[in-house]
Design an enzyme around this catalytic site. Sequence first.
Site, PDB file in Angstrom:
ATOM      1  N   GLU B 153      -1.946 -18.355  -5.406  1.00  0.00           N
ATOM      2  CA  GLU B 153      -2.813 -18.885  -6.293  1.00  0.00           C
ATOM      3  C   GLU B 153      -4.270 -19.102  -5.732  1.00  0.00           C
ATOM      4  OE1 GLU B 153      -2.126 -20.227  -9.058  1.00  0.00           O
ATOM      5  OE2 GLU B 153      -0.005 -19.578  -8.900  1.00  0.00           O
ATOM      6  N   SER B 239      -1.175  -0.138   6.392  1.00  0.00           N
ATOM      7  CA  SER B 239      -0.672  -0.088   5.002  1.00  0.00           C
ATOM      8  C   SER B 239      -0.011   1.190   4.797  1.00  0.00           C
ATOM      9  CB  SER B 239      -1.952   0.064   3.961  1.00  0.00           C
ATOM     10  OG  SER B 239      -2.770  -0.930   4.295  1.00  0.00           O
ATOM     11  N   HIS B 368       4.534  -6.383  -6.796  1.00  0.00           N
ATOM     12  CA  HIS B 368       4.469  -5.766  -5.392  1.00  0.00           C
ATOM     13  C   HIS B 368       3.313  -6.213  -4.663  1.00  0.00           C
ATOM     14  CE1 HIS B 368       3.456  -2.648  -2.830  1.00  0.00           C
ATOM     15  NE2 HIS B 368       2.316  -2.615  -3.110  1.00  0.00           N
ATOM     16  N   SER B 369       2.314  -6.769  -5.412  1.00  0.00           N
ATOM     17  CA  SER B 369       1.054  -7.433  -5.031  1.00  0.00           C
ATOM     18  C   SER B 369       0.517  -8.290  -6.156  1.00  0.00           C
ATOM     19  CB  SER B 369       0.264  -6.549  -4.113  1.00  0.00           C
ATOM     20  OG  SER B 369      -0.540  -5.461  -4.966  1.00  0.00           O
TER      21      SER B 369
END
Lengths: 352, 476
Positions: B153, B239, B368-369
């Site tokens: 959020e 990453s 996923h993101s």
Amino acid sequence: MAALLGRSCRRFGFLSSGHGARSVSTETGKSLNLYSAINQALHIALDSDPRSYVFGEDVGFGGVFRCTTGLAERFGKNRVFNTPLCEQGIVGFGIGLAAMGNRAIVEIQFADYIYPAFDQIVNEAAKFRYRSGNQFNCGGLTIRAPYGAVGHGGHYHSQSPEAFFCHVPGIKVVIPRSPREAKGLLLSSIRDPNPVVFFEPKWLYRQAVEEVPEHDYMIPLSEAEVIREGNDITLVGWGAQLTIMEQACLDAEKEGISCELIDLKTLLPWDKETVEASVKKTGRLLISHEAPITGGFGAEISATILERCFLKLEAPVSRVCGLDTPFPLVFEPFYMPTKNKILDAIKSTVNY
Amino acid sequence: MAIWFARSRNLVSSLRHNLCTSTILIKRDYSHRPVLTTSHQLPSTVFSSPFVASLLRHESTAVEKQPDELVLHSDDQEEALQELDFPGGKVGYTSEMKFIPESSSRRVPCYRVLDEDGRIIPDNDFVPVKEKLAVRMYEQMATLQVMDHIFYEAQRQGRISFYLTSVGEEAINIASAAALSPDDIVLPQYREPGVLLWRGFTLEEFANQCFGNKADYGKGRQMPIHYGSNRLNYFTISSPIATQLPQAAGVGYSLKMEKKNACAVTFIGDGGTSEGDFHAGLNFAAVMEAPVVFICRNNGWAISTHISEQFRSDGIVVKGQAYGIRSIRVDGNDALAVYSAVRSAREMAVTEQRPVLIEAMTYRVGHHSTSDDSTKYRAADEIQYWKMSRNPVNRFRKWVEDNGWWSEEDESKLRSNARKQLLQAIQAAEKWEKQPLTELFNDVYDVKPKNLEEQELGLKELVEKQPQEYPPGFHV
């Protein structure tokens, strides 16, 4: 082939390091070729730190260039060992080992085969300290790889990939020119708290012979060295190419041109000040490397010196480098930045 | 699983294909497929073969004796007296031209302890979990849910630039962490923040990293969720996919050489198994006999790429044997099964000095993101099914509640406290200033080289001259 054959017959005593000689005092050593000097450095590294390891493809029996001869017998197979044939695995494994506080000295059999490990070097090793805010580092990692022309290596046993790695903040790139330099620079690289890519001129493994002190000594990184003083033009190079440049200097001298020759030794981070001081004196600069000219490290040196010495320059910076082709087998004598090409460029620059 | 299979056209067709293929193969007897199942799942006729009967598993911690495709049949025995003396060991001969099949006739079964309703399946092998541990595991799973919800959020409100949830994978996160020793070195992918949470990374520490503030250990240099903690033996996340696997082999080898009572533990997703580094990591760990536990979260999707587009094997578990690595498939949404499998794998890794591979079957319930909208490439009812019917947190809660260890009151107290703490952590993290500008140039090397000193000086002069051109809050 004349120039190339000429090179393969040379001895390298005249390239002895004044700098190295200072740091190793007056002690003289045995006459050694370059691979034996590397071998001696590895013996010292393993002997002086019980948490150091040497590994890579075929290093257990001494390596295809014999650089790791006798190490497994002396230090045991837990510390000196063969790995599966997988460069990304070798470097990744080395990063993990180094991140635990060990010295991981890895061998990539030919620099031409380093590319599968590019991601591990560029994204992992180089950024390990930075991305963790210095919580972790893999500074104990040293990647050794034979590079450069050898007279018959073709596409995949001849490449000089140093420029790729000079674009990567976080690693150091080191290339020695002679046996004595190789030993001192390799020991510095192994003990440097940053990951180092150490390219060894494979043409010189057997051809270059000079006296190498037997004791443990180090030559500082990121310090260039003026190996020949002169007034008319500055020549900058590294590794095996310095031998060719030295010959060109000698020939130029016969024609009355006095050349200053600089061995950069460490390409990243490089010693701009030494080159700058020399160019301010001579007013001319020539850079030579075997790698293709476009995007080569010579371009970086050229740009930097233009920024710093613009008003002192008497002529455009000259680059005598490999051609923008893959490294070609039968055309190697044409591809190479030979003595003849360098001499020609010296004359044009001086007579500009 | 039946409900879900019925929904997936891909899977149904692949099952049909497999059944059909196996029928043909059985008729022609070209191949003898290994049967990797436990006794109660096999029809009784299968036991007519003494070879298969020997596979009966008595304990989950014991290593199943591998069924051997090339084990000799009686008519082969005479010929097998002759062997090929090959480097690495003798190989028996056969005159039968027989290809090893591409897959087993049955998929490798999935080890579980709890059924969908959170009840322990009778006669099961598992490492017992006592009240204190069980409650802590549940609390951390629920806290991870709250953390994911609030950070997600916060990203939606524009307070942080990026986030990535572990929704649906809470059991793998927490139960694996609970099964490890704090001395085990974790090399994470990026969907395992629960491991860090379990080890004591505070909600403030998570928030500081996501906000990239002065208290972030990474000094604000990496995107949110790239956590790392030296104190908690948790390598800083990068990453790139699967790069941590060969590194884990090196870490494990270091632990082995130092004779530490610890192993390396590394995580990867199903997509990551396609990377070369997956191969490198498993092969190096096997050859170097390094204590490494590889945990693959097979969650069905690599961003939008379905596993049917990722590999043709029966998932990841079968890849272990090709590398000479023991492996197990476990229900990743069953916290007790994950705990048992990871604990046993860890013991094997440390006491026997070997790698072990765990495939945890789960589902990425979230996108996923925050940069992804997964409804563009997968069915909403599929997500809903995994979110509701196969929810790992609910399942574990039922078991903990049935034991009388958890109540509705505990639940609301925990969630409201976690929520409060997180909101406070976010507010505090937002107020922290950023790292000073000099940290842009530190840590590239151990000591700042001249070129960086020059660049720092140049940049500082420029920023001081035209501060309006740069974001505020940085000490120059």
